[in-house]
Design a protein around this motif. Structure first.
Motif, PDB file in Angstrom:
ATOM      1  N   GLU A  58      43.054  80.433  29.282  1.00  0.00           N
ATOM      2  CA  GLU A  58      42.445  79.433  28.575  1.00  0.00           C
ATOM      3  C   GLU A  58      42.978  78.450  29.909  1.00  0.00           C
ATOM      4  O   GLU A  58      43.162  77.261  30.277  1.00  0.00           O
ATOM      5  N   ALA A  59      44.275  78.543  29.112  1.00  0.00           N
ATOM      6  CA  ALA A  59      45.638  76.852  29.809  1.00  0.00           C
ATOM      7  C   ALA A  59      46.089  77.132  31.010  1.00  0.00           C
ATOM      8  O   ALA A  59      46.241  75.930  31.555  1.00  0.00           O
ATOM      9  N   VAL A  60      46.410  79.036  31.910  1.00  0.00           N
ATOM     10  CA  VAL A  60      46.228  78.319  33.267  1.00  0.00           C
ATOM     11  C   VAL A  60      44.769  77.619  33.830  1.00  0.00           C
ATOM     12  O   VAL A  60      44.620  77.063  35.448  1.00  0.00           O
ATOM     13  N   ALA A  61      43.641  77.947  33.296  1.00  0.00           N
ATOM     14  CA  ALA A  61      41.916  78.031  34.755  1.00  0.00           C
ATOM     15  C   ALA A  61      42.757  75.980  34.621  1.00  0.00           C
ATOM     16  O   ALA A  61      43.028  75.482  33.981  1.00  0.00           O
ATOM     17  N   GLY A  62      42.236  75.454  35.802  1.00  0.00           N
ATOM     18  CA  GLY A  62      42.145  74.544  36.006  1.00  0.00           C
ATOM     19  C   GLY A  62      43.567  73.484  36.703  1.00  0.00           C
ATOM     20  O   GLY A  62      43.620  72.342  37.252  1.00  0.00           O
ATOM     21  N   ALA A  63      44.636  73.872  36.324  1.00  0.00           N
ATOM     22  CA  ALA A  63      46.037  73.727  36.718  1.00  0.00           C
ATOM     23  C   ALA A  63      46.243  75.023  38.003  1.00  0.00           C
ATOM     24  O   ALA A  63      46.644  75.738  38.044  1.00  0.00           O
ATOM     25  N   PRO A  64      46.324  73.932  39.088  1.00  0.00           N
ATOM     26  CA  PRO A  64      46.894  74.280  40.586  1.00  0.00           C
ATOM     27  C   PRO A  64      48.223  74.898  41.057  1.00  0.00           C
ATOM     28  O   PRO A  64      48.358  76.252  41.517  1.00  0.00           O
ATOM     29  N   THR A  65      49.031  73.972  39.568  1.00  0.00           N
ATOM     30  CA  THR A  65      50.348  74.235  39.655  1.00  0.00           C
ATOM     31  C   THR A  65      50.819  74.663  38.731  1.00  0.00           C
ATOM     32  O   THR A  65      50.732  74.163  37.807  1.00  0.00           O
ATOM     33  N   ILE A  66      51.995  75.233  38.665  1.00  0.00           N
ATOM     34  CA  ILE A  66      52.039  75.910  37.026  1.00  0.00           C
ATOM     35  C   ILE A  66      53.666  76.089  37.470  1.00  0.00           C
ATOM     36  O   ILE A  66      54.649  76.718  38.314  1.00  0.00           O
ATOM     37  N   VAL A  67      55.041  75.545  36.501  1.00  0.00           N
ATOM     38  CA  VAL A  67      56.093  75.308  36.458  1.00  0.00           C
ATOM     39  C   VAL A  67      56.578  76.072  35.358  1.00  0.00           C
ATOM     40  O   VAL A  67      56.132  76.118  34.448  1.00  0.00           O
ATOM     41  N   HIS A  68      56.983  77.006  35.655  1.00  0.00           N
ATOM     42  CA  HIS A  68      57.360  78.268  34.589  1.00  0.00           C
ATOM     43  C   HIS A  68      58.558  78.486  34.200  1.00  0.00           C
ATOM     44  O   HIS A  68      60.032  78.645  34.705  1.00  0.00           O
ATOM     45  N   LEU A  69      59.293  77.891  32.531  1.00  0.00           N
ATOM     46  CA  LEU A  69      60.548  77.347  32.029  1.00  0.00           C
ATOM     47  C   LEU A  69      60.447  78.106  30.890  1.00  0.00           C
ATOM     48  O   LEU A  69      61.844  78.323  30.479  1.00  0.00           O
ATOM     49  N   ALA A  70      59.289  78.979  30.073  1.00  0.00           N
ATOM     50  CA  ALA A  70      59.362  79.313  29.316  1.00  0.00           C
ATOM     51  C   ALA A  70      60.565  80.571  28.802  1.00  0.00           C
ATOM     52  O   ALA A  70      60.596  81.195  30.040  1.00  0.00           O
ATOM     53  N   SER A  71      61.477  80.948  28.819  1.00  0.00           N
ATOM     54  CA  SER A  71      62.785  81.746  28.587  1.00  0.00           C
ATOM     55  C   SER A  71      62.698  81.810  27.505  1.00  0.00           C
ATOM     56  O   SER A  71      62.835  81.536  26.835  1.00  0.00           O
ATOM     57  N   ALA A  72      62.941  83.619  27.278  1.00  0.00           N
ATOM     58  CA  ALA A  72      63.758  84.229  26.054  1.00  0.00           C
ATOM     59  C   ALA A  72      64.444  85.274  26.272  1.00  0.00           C
ATOM     60  O   ALA A  72      65.072  85.951  27.407  1.00  0.00           O
ATOM     61  N   GLN A  73      65.992  85.442  25.319  1.00  0.00           N
ATOM     62  CA  GLN A  73      66.437  86.764  25.322  1.00  0.00           C
ATOM     63  C   GLN A  73      66.444  88.416  26.080  1.00  0.00           C
ATOM     64  O   GLN A  73      66.499  88.869  26.520  1.00  0.00           O
ATOM     65  N   LYS A  74      65.060  88.347  25.315  1.00  0.00           N
ATOM     66  CA  LYS A  74      64.422  89.342  25.587  1.00  0.00           C
ATOM     67  C   LYS A  74      63.276  89.773  26.171  1.00  0.00           C
ATOM     68  O   LYS A  74      62.294  88.297  24.991  1.00  0.00           O
ATOM     69  N   GLY A  75      62.280  90.485  27.326  1.00  0.00           N
ATOM     70  CA  GLY A  75      60.693  90.687  26.772  1.00  0.00           C
ATOM     71  C   GLY A  75      60.345  89.096  28.216  1.00  0.00           C
ATOM     72  O   GLY A  75      58.947  88.929  28.374  1.00  0.00           O
ATOM     73  N   ASP A  76      61.790  88.640  29.040  1.00  0.00           N
ATOM     74  CA  ASP A  76      61.125  87.916  30.123  1.00  0.00           C
ATOM     75  C   ASP A  76      60.313  88.480  30.958  1.00  0.00           C
ATOM     76  O   ASP A  76      58.870  87.724  31.463  1.00  0.00           O
ATOM     77  N   ALA A  77      60.457  89.148  30.847  1.00  0.00           N
ATOM     78  CA  ALA A  77      59.309  89.746  32.838  1.00  0.00           C
ATOM     79  C   ALA A  77      57.851  90.889  31.944  1.00  0.00           C
ATOM     80  O   ALA A  77      57.175  90.100  32.494  1.00  0.00           O
ATOM     81  N   ALA A  78      57.868  90.474  30.853  1.00  0.00           N
ATOM     82  CA  ALA A  78      56.712  91.020  30.309  1.00  0.00           C
ATOM     83  C   ALA A  78      55.581  89.776  29.873  1.00  0.00           C
ATOM     84  O   ALA A  78      54.522  89.635  30.143  1.00  0.00           O
ATOM     85  N   THR A  79      56.428  88.562  29.487  1.00  0.00           N
ATOM     86  CA  THR A  79      55.567  87.631  29.294  1.00  0.00           C
ATOM     87  C   THR A  79      55.545  86.862  30.694  1.00  0.00           C
ATOM     88  O   THR A  79      54.399  86.181  31.231  1.00  0.00           O
TER      89      THR A  79
END
Length: 265
Positions: A58-79
């Protein structure tokens, strides 16, 4: 109305600066948040959790551009994979990923996670841009200011660094978000190369403190001392770009008392 740019990690050190700059430029911004938030500064907050996938489509819908900055010590690849799947299904036209200089040379756990997440983006069908930057002044300052309180300041011997201001990184990310996908772009680093001991001595000098700085040998530093955290002179994308703001200027601003900061606005 112009379609919004979706920003993950939009409330962090880098993310809030990116959001501020996008909204100041008149760009609608949608920030992914795990908890409900009221709109702030012209940005809309939408609830979604990259760990579970709830609300991400739902968050991605209608947003043609995404800036992905969310990060964590573990699980980055999965998220990141969760975000990429939603972006592929939504037909996202541009995904900008924030990475770190040295992820392919320094075998820290967090760096391994970041490199794996970067590879997820590069292997996706979504057109992408990847920017690698060196360590932020904020992170260096947090550690150095705590050490500066000790009567004798121990620091690792060697430890070459060229940290960068998060504001300079945010400026570059906004440029990239408003441009077409560019693949791997030149690394972004600070204006000066130094060592961790050098940054600490600068902090002591600027803040008027007198402390002896003791450089000690620490195990596991070979990759770093070989320049693993420094931007290479050239990558396939070209030579690195350098930020404008100096470490000393950042320290002066960060160490100033609140009254002085207010008066200087």
């Amino acid at each position: 109305m112009t379609a919004p740019v979706l920003v993950t990690g939009g409330t962090g050190t880098l993310g809030r600066r990116v959001v501020e700059r996008l909204t100041a430029a008149g760009v609608p911004v949608r920030v992914l948040s795990r908890t409900p938030r009221e709109p702030s500064g012209g940005a809309e907050f939408v609830v979604g959790d990259l760990s579970t996938g709830a609300g991400v489509a739902e968050a991605v819908a209608g947003a043609p551009t995404i800036v992905h900055l969310a990060s964590a010590q573990k699980g980055d690849a999965a998220t990141t994979a969760t975000l990429v799947r939603a972006a592929e299904q939504a037909g996202t036209r541009h995904l900008i990923f924030m990475s770190i200089v040295g992820v392919d040379r320094v075998p820290f756990g967090y760096f391994k996670q970041k490199l794996a997440a970067e590879q997820v983006v590069c292997a996706s069908s979504v057109p992408w841009t990847v920017l690698r930057a060196t360590q932020f002044y904020d992170m260096i300052y947090s550690g150095a200011s705590k050490l500066a309180k000790l009567p004798v300041v121990p620091v690792p011997r060697g430890f070459p660094v060229e940290p960068v201001d998060a504001g300079d990184v945010a400026d570059r990310l906004v440029e990239l978000a408003l441009a077409p996908p560019a693949g791997r772009v030149p690394d972004l680093t600070g204006p000066h190369r130094t060592t961790f001991a050098g940054t600490l001595r600068d902090l002591l000098r600027v803040t008027g403190k007198r402390r002896p700085v003791l450089q000690l040998w620490f195990p596991g530093m070979a990759k770093i001392n070989a320049g693993g955290l420094l931007a290479p002179d050239r990558t396939e994308a070209g030579p690195p770009q350098r930020g404008k703001r100096s470490w000393e200027d950042f320290v002066r601003s960060s160490a100033a008392p609140p009254a002085s900061k207010t008066a200087g606005r």
